[in-house]
Each structure stands twice: as structure tokens, then as C-alpha cells.
Enzyme design. Structure first.
Site, short mmCIF file in Angstrom:
data_model
loop_
_atom_site.label_atom_id
_atom_site.label_comp_id
_atom_site.label_asym_id
_atom_site.label_seq_id
_atom_site.Cartn_x
_atom_site.Cartn_y
_atom_site.Cartn_z
N ARG A 1 -1.33 -9.08 -9.30
CA ARG A 1 -2.62 -8.53 -9.67
C ARG A 1 -2.62 -7.00 -9.55
O ARG A 1 -3.12 -6.29 -10.41
CB ARG A 1 -3.69 -9.12 -8.73
N GLU B 1 0.01 -5.04 -9.59
CA GLU B 1 0.94 -4.51 -10.60
C GLU B 1 0.21 -4.34 -11.94
O GLU B 1 0.37 -3.31 -12.62
CB GLU B 1 2.10 -5.50 -10.76
N ASP C 1 5.04 0.83 -7.83
CA ASP C 1 4.91 1.69 -9.01
C ASP C 1 4.58 3.12 -8.58
O ASP C 1 3.97 3.87 -9.33
CB ASP C 1 3.89 1.13 -10.03
N ASP D 1 0.86 -1.19 0.00
CA ASP D 1 0.00 0.00 0.00
C ASP D 1 0.89 1.24 0.00
O ASP D 1 1.73 1.40 0.88
CB ASP D 1 -0.90 -0.01 1.24
C1 LIG Z 1 -1.64 -2.87 -2.80
S1 LIG Z 1 -1.89 -4.47 -2.20
C2 LIG Z 1 -0.79 -5.47 -3.18
C3 LIG Z 1 -1.11 -6.94 -3.11
C4 LIG Z 1 -0.16 -7.87 -3.88
N1 LIG Z 1 1.18 -7.83 -3.34
C5 LIG Z 1 -0.13 -7.50 -5.34
O1 LIG Z 1 0.87 -6.93 -5.79
O2 LIG Z 1 -1.14 -7.78 -6.04
C6 LIG Z 1 -1.02 -4.42 -0.64
C7 LIG Z 1 -1.37 -5.60 0.24
O3 LIG Z 1 -0.57 -5.53 1.42
C8 LIG Z 1 -1.38 -5.90 2.51
N2 LIG Z 1 -0.76 -5.33 3.72
C9 LIG Z 1 -0.75 -4.04 4.09
N3 LIG Z 1 -0.14 -3.89 5.27
C10 LIG Z 1 0.26 -5.14 5.66
C11 LIG Z 1 0.94 -5.63 6.79
N4 LIG Z 1 1.32 -4.83 7.79
N5 LIG Z 1 1.19 -6.96 6.86
C12 LIG Z 1 0.80 -7.78 5.84
N6 LIG Z 1 0.16 -7.36 4.75
C13 LIG Z 1 -0.12 -6.05 4.66
C14 LIG Z 1 -2.75 -5.35 2.17
O4 LIG Z 1 -3.81 -5.97 2.89
C15 LIG Z 1 -2.82 -5.60 0.69
O5 LIG Z 1 -3.39 -6.86 0.39
#
Ligand SMILES: C[S@@+](CC[C@H](N)C(=O)[O-])C[C@H]1O[C@@H](n2cnc3c(N)ncnc32)[C@H](O)[C@@H]1O
Length: 222
Positions: free
Chosen positions: A203, A205, A164, A128
Site C-alpha cells: 500500500r 509503495e 523508495d 519509515d
Molecule cells: C511506511 S509504513 C509501510 C507499511 C507497509 N510495509 C507498506 O509498505 O505498505 C512503515 C510501517 O512500519 C511500522 N514500523 C515502524 N517501526 C517499526 C518497528 N520498530 N517494528 C515494527 N513495525 C514498525 C510502522 O508502524 C508502519 O506501519
């Protein structure tokens, strides 16, 4: 009192799971879940040649794809989003993977429970971005977490960070370069501009929501 760091993720629940998905999670998650409390991941699959961790695996496509390619490695995944965990469980079942373990929760809590030098590889892919300055405190890649990652990584172990969002790439690079524990592997611009050979497109990305083409930062634990 120990201050809880700010939350780094958005929602933990999306659409209600379908009955089939809920049943699959109920049946398989107890076997796939990481143990409570402190544990040594190497003990979960003693014949694994390496232990990897993917932080924030989203729908789990990358994690499952890597686990399918590299059955000799144990891959842990940590993700607070219930629907993401359900999605990974579906991939694990569909691909009949036996080298995946899942933790539903915050990566910072999981990493704190791991012994020193217990991981060979960590992936943090498109975390995030929290682009607004007032939300930067919610970013995962703070100096304290980077130090914790160094603690659990064996010397020679590798960390891959991808984003990104230009500002988040710079923010993370600055902090990793300042840490004496990490060494950046890039020798030329193509090394961070192009996806590494073993990368699987995620996904998030594919959505290309950021303000720059993906940047891949690969660091080695000194
Ligand atoms: C923007 S999404 C990207 C998901 C995946 N890596 C992708 O590229 O499709 C970021 C993910 O990180 C998870 N996330 C955020 N903070 C986290 C934390 N402290 N520990 C584990 N996961 C976390 C969110 O729930 C979310 O599913």
C-alpha cells in the site's frame, strides 16, 4: 542501565476502530497473537516448511497475500500500529488463513525474543524513511538491528528490504555490505531496480511518496 533505542514509528493509533473491527480483533487476535516471552516460532506450526517474518506490515496486504500463496509457510507479522493489526486480522479472516501469527509491537522487542537461526525469511518493505538527518537515529536499519536479524536468520535465509528513498537505500546497503553475516544477491542493476518475481506491491509503495523508484535489496545469510 540499558538505553532504550529511539522509537522508529510514528503513531500507534489512527481512527477509532469500527465496532465490527474491534469485535473481530477481540475474537481473533488471542488465537493469532504470538506468545509472550521467549518462544520458538517453529513450535507454533510444526508442519510449516519455513518461518517468515514481515516487519512493519502496515495494512497487512503483502503479508496476507504471501500467506495465501504459500500456505506451507508460517508467516509472523510485527507492527505497532493498532489499525494495521486490525486490518491484517480482517485479511486473515477474509482469506481464512491458518498460517499467520501477529505481534502488536516493536520488531526489535519481538526479534530479541526469538532463538538463533529460527527464521527462513524476513521482509522489511518501505519502512519509515525518517529522511531528515536529525531523525536518522529513528531508522530501523542500524548496525545493531542488522546483527540481531543475522542472529535469528538460519544460514541461507533471505532478507528483503525495499524503499523508495534513495538515501535510506544507500544507508541500508552500506550497513548490510559491512556486515560479514550477509551476502548481497544482486548481480546487475536490474536485480535491485526491478521488483522480485514473488513481490506483491504494498500500500505504501503504491503511494510513491519517496524520491526514487523502489529499490529492492535482497541479502542471504551466510
Ligand atoms: C511506511 S509504513 C509501510 C507499511 C507497509 N510495509 C507498506 O509498505 O505498505 C512503515 C510501517 O512500519 C511500522 N514500523 C515502524 N517501526 C517499526 C518497528 N520498530 N517494528 C515494527 N513495525 C514498525 C510502522 O508502524 C508502519 O506501519
Amino acid at each position: 542501565m540499558h538505553d532504550r533505542p529511539p522509537r522508529t514509528y510514528g503513531r500507534v493509533k489512527g481512527r477509532t476502530l469500527t465496532a465490527a473491527s474491534a469485535a473481530r480483533v477481540a475474537a481473533l487476535l488471542p488465537r493469532l497473537a504470538t506468545p509472550p516471552g521467549r518462544f520458538d516460532p517453529r513450535a507454533l506450526k510444526p508442519d510449516a516448511t519455513e518461518v517468515w517474518l514481515e516487519i512493519g506490515f502496515g495494512g497487512g496486504e503483502h503479508l496476507a497475500g504471501q500467506a495465501e500463496r504459500r500456505p506451507e509457510c508460517l508467516i509472523l507479522g510485527v507492527e505497532p500500529f493498532v489499525n494495521g493489526v486490525a486490518s491484517l486480522v480482517r485479511h486473515v479472516e477474509a482469506l481464512a488463513l491458518t498460517n499467520v501469527r501477529v505481534c502488536q509491537g516493536d520488531a526489535r522487542d519481538l526479534v530479541a525474543r526469538l532463538p538463533d537461526a529460527s527464521l527462513d525469511r524476513v521482509f522489511i518493505l518501505f519502512p519509515d524513511p525518517w529522511p531528515k538527518a536529525r531523525h536518522h537515529k529513528r531508522r530501523l536499519m542500524h548496525t545493531s538491528f542488522i546483527a540481531e536479524l543475522a542472529r535469528v536468520m538460519r544460514p541461507g535465509g533471505r532478507l528483503r528490504f525495499a524503499t523508495d528513498w534513495r538515501d535510506y537505500a544507500g544507508w541500508t546497503l552500506e550497513r548490510l555490505l559491512k556486515s560479514p553475516a550477509w551476502s548481497w544477491t544482486a548481480a546487475r542493476a536490474a536485480d535491485w531496480r526491478m521488483a522480485p518475481a514473488d513481490h506483491l506491491r504494498t500500500r505504501y509503495e503504491a503511494k510513491a511518496l519517496g524520491d526514487t523508484p523502489p529499490v529492492f535489496l535482497e541479502f542471504v545469510r551466510r
